[in-house]
Design a protein around this motif. Structure first.
Motif, PDB file in Angstrom:
ATOM      1  N   ALA A   7       0.841  -1.191   0.000  1.00  0.00           N
ATOM      2  CA  ALA A   7       0.000   0.000   0.000  1.00  0.00           C
ATOM      3  C   ALA A   7       0.878   1.243   0.000  1.00  0.00           C
ATOM      4  O   ALA A   7       2.015   1.221   0.479  1.00  0.00           O
ATOM      5  CB  ALA A   7      -0.897  -0.011   1.230  1.00  0.00           C
ATOM      6  N   ASP A 164      -2.245  -3.720   2.701  1.00  0.00           N
ATOM      7  CA  ASP A 164      -1.397  -4.330   1.673  1.00  0.00           C
ATOM      8  C   ASP A 164      -2.162  -5.411   0.910  1.00  0.00           C
ATOM      9  O   ASP A 164      -2.054  -5.528  -0.312  1.00  0.00           O
ATOM     10  CB  ASP A 164      -0.139  -4.942   2.307  1.00  0.00           C
ATOM     11  CG  ASP A 164       0.901  -3.901   2.673  1.00  0.00           C
ATOM     12  OD1 ASP A 164       0.816  -2.753   2.186  1.00  0.00           O
ATOM     13  OD2 ASP A 164       1.813  -4.231   3.457  1.00  0.00           O
ATOM     14  N   CYS A 167      -4.684  -3.936  -1.496  1.00  0.00           N
ATOM     15  CA  CYS A 167      -4.063  -3.302  -2.665  1.00  0.00           C
ATOM     16  C   CYS A 167      -3.527  -4.303  -3.682  1.00  0.00           C
ATOM     17  O   CYS A 167      -3.181  -3.917  -4.804  1.00  0.00           O
ATOM     18  CB  CYS A 167      -2.936  -2.365  -2.215  1.00  0.00           C
ATOM     19  SG  CYS A 167      -3.543  -0.845  -1.439  1.00  0.00           S
ATOM     20  N   GLU A 168      -3.444  -5.590  -3.304  1.00  0.00           N
ATOM     21  CA  GLU A 168      -3.027  -6.602  -4.268  1.00  0.00           C
ATOM     22  C   GLU A 168      -4.102  -6.730  -5.350  1.00  0.00           C
ATOM     23  O   GLU A 168      -5.280  -6.942  -5.033  1.00  0.00           O
ATOM     24  CB  GLU A 168      -2.823  -7.950  -3.580  1.00  0.00           C
ATOM     25  CG  GLU A 168      -1.508  -8.088  -2.859  1.00  0.00           C
ATOM     26  CD  GLU A 168      -0.354  -8.230  -3.830  1.00  0.00           C
ATOM     27  OE1 GLU A 168      -0.589  -8.623  -4.988  1.00  0.00           O
ATOM     28  OE2 GLU A 168       0.774  -7.920  -3.431  1.00  0.00           O
ATOM     29  N   ARG A 208      -9.211   1.788  -3.219  1.00  0.00           N
ATOM     30  CA  ARG A 208      -7.990   1.186  -3.758  1.00  0.00           C
ATOM     31  C   ARG A 208      -7.556   1.869  -5.049  1.00  0.00           C
ATOM     32  O   ARG A 208      -6.372   2.193  -5.230  1.00  0.00           O
ATOM     33  CB  ARG A 208      -8.207  -0.309  -4.021  1.00  0.00           C
ATOM     34  CG  ARG A 208      -6.970  -1.028  -4.535  1.00  0.00           C
ATOM     35  CD  ARG A 208      -7.307  -2.348  -5.165  1.00  0.00           C
ATOM     36  NE  ARG A 208      -8.149  -2.193  -6.357  1.00  0.00           N
ATOM     37  CZ  ARG A 208      -8.630  -3.204  -7.074  1.00  0.00           C
ATOM     38  NH1 ARG A 208      -8.390  -4.445  -6.712  1.00  0.00           N
ATOM     39  NH2 ARG A 208      -9.371  -2.964  -8.140  1.00  0.00           N
ATOM     40  N   ASP A 209      -8.512   2.112  -5.956  1.00  0.00           N
ATOM     41  CA  ASP A 209      -8.160   2.756  -7.221  1.00  0.00           C
ATOM     42  C   ASP A 209      -7.630   4.159  -7.003  1.00  0.00           C
ATOM     43  O   ASP A 209      -6.717   4.612  -7.709  1.00  0.00           O
ATOM     44  CB  ASP A 209      -9.371   2.773  -8.149  1.00  0.00           C
ATOM     45  CG  ASP A 209      -9.772   1.387  -8.643  1.00  0.00           C
ATOM     46  OD1 ASP A 209      -8.988   0.435  -8.425  1.00  0.00           O
ATOM     47  OD2 ASP A 209     -10.844   1.268  -9.242  1.00  0.00           O
ATOM     48  N   SER A 212      -4.056   4.057  -5.481  1.00  0.00           N
ATOM     49  CA  SER A 212      -3.068   3.402  -6.335  1.00  0.00           C
ATOM     50  C   SER A 212      -2.445   4.364  -7.338  1.00  0.00           C
ATOM     51  O   SER A 212      -1.472   4.010  -8.024  1.00  0.00           O
ATOM     52  CB  SER A 212      -3.718   2.230  -7.095  1.00  0.00           C
ATOM     53  OG  SER A 212      -4.156   1.242  -6.186  1.00  0.00           O
TER      54      SER A 212
END
Length: 214
Positions: A7, A164, A167-168, A208-209, A212
């Motif tokens: 992350a 983390d 975020c995978e 998440r998007d 990222s």
């Protein structure tokens, strides 16, 4: 084998969540997830209905192994969405802001003191099939000592998922669901025996998007 993705740093998350973004029509977001075929009359009628304002608190907790995201399992006896996984939250009362409501609900549901929460910002509003317009508020709890005290009248259990892991890319998978006579793309995440789906998973994907983009 490539190294697992991690992350972004908290500083990057603060910056990305707080940054100004173009307004997004939540109805357009629903339509973007509709699969092939014409919109059903039931879906058209649902999109035309007045919405009910609600907010949730997507809580980032500082833990020794890194940031985690907090989730609740709704009590089995509740009338709506019993047993489902959600973020703390609920309807926005009169004279409340989305932030006020999210912090109040988190305090009532899991004993999280609003004074312990650093509000980082909010994600794009999410319109649900049940007519709620949800504002996801992102909060950060710096103290690694927080222990949830769930209210059993609303919450069956509380658990955390490492950021983390979220975020995978392979952790959240696309699924499909029939609702209102229409086939939709939805999302799902499995962790620790819990299945996270529906609006909660959609909010996770949005978060998440956003983070990222570093």
């Amino acid at each position: 084998m490539p190294a697992p993705l991690r992350a972004p740093s908290l500083a990057a998350i603060r910056r990305l969540v707080a940054a100004a973004r173009p307004a997004v029509d939540p109805r357009e977001r629903i339509l973007a997830n509709v699969q092939s075929g014409a919109l059903s009359p039931a879906l058209r009628a649902a999109l035309d209905q007045p919405t009910r304002a609600a907010s949730v608190l997507l809580t980032l907790l500082e833990r020794p192994g890194g940031l985690t995201v907090l989730f609740t399992e709704r009590a089995a006896h509740l009338k709506d969405h019993a047993g489902q996984i959600s973020f703390p939250g609920g309807r926005i009362d009169e004279r409340e802001t989305a932030v006020d409501a999210a912090l109040r609900e988190a305090h009532e549901e899991i004993g999280l003191d609003p004074a312990e929460v650093e509000v980082l910002g909010a994600l794009d509003d999410l319109l649900t099939g049940t007519g709620f317009l949800i504002t996801p508020v992102v909060g950060y709890v710096a103290s690694g000592e927080f222990v949830a005290a769930p209210d059993p009248t609303e919450v069956a259990s509380v658990f955390e998922v490492p950021l983390d892991f979220i975020c995978e890319p392979a952790s959240i998978v696309e699924t499909y669901r029939e609702r209102l006579g229409t086939r939709f793309r939805t999302y799902e995440l499995q962790h620790g025996g819990y299945r996270i789906w529906g609006a909660t998973a959609a909010i996770l994907v949005s978060f998440r998007d956003l983070i990222s983009v570093v």
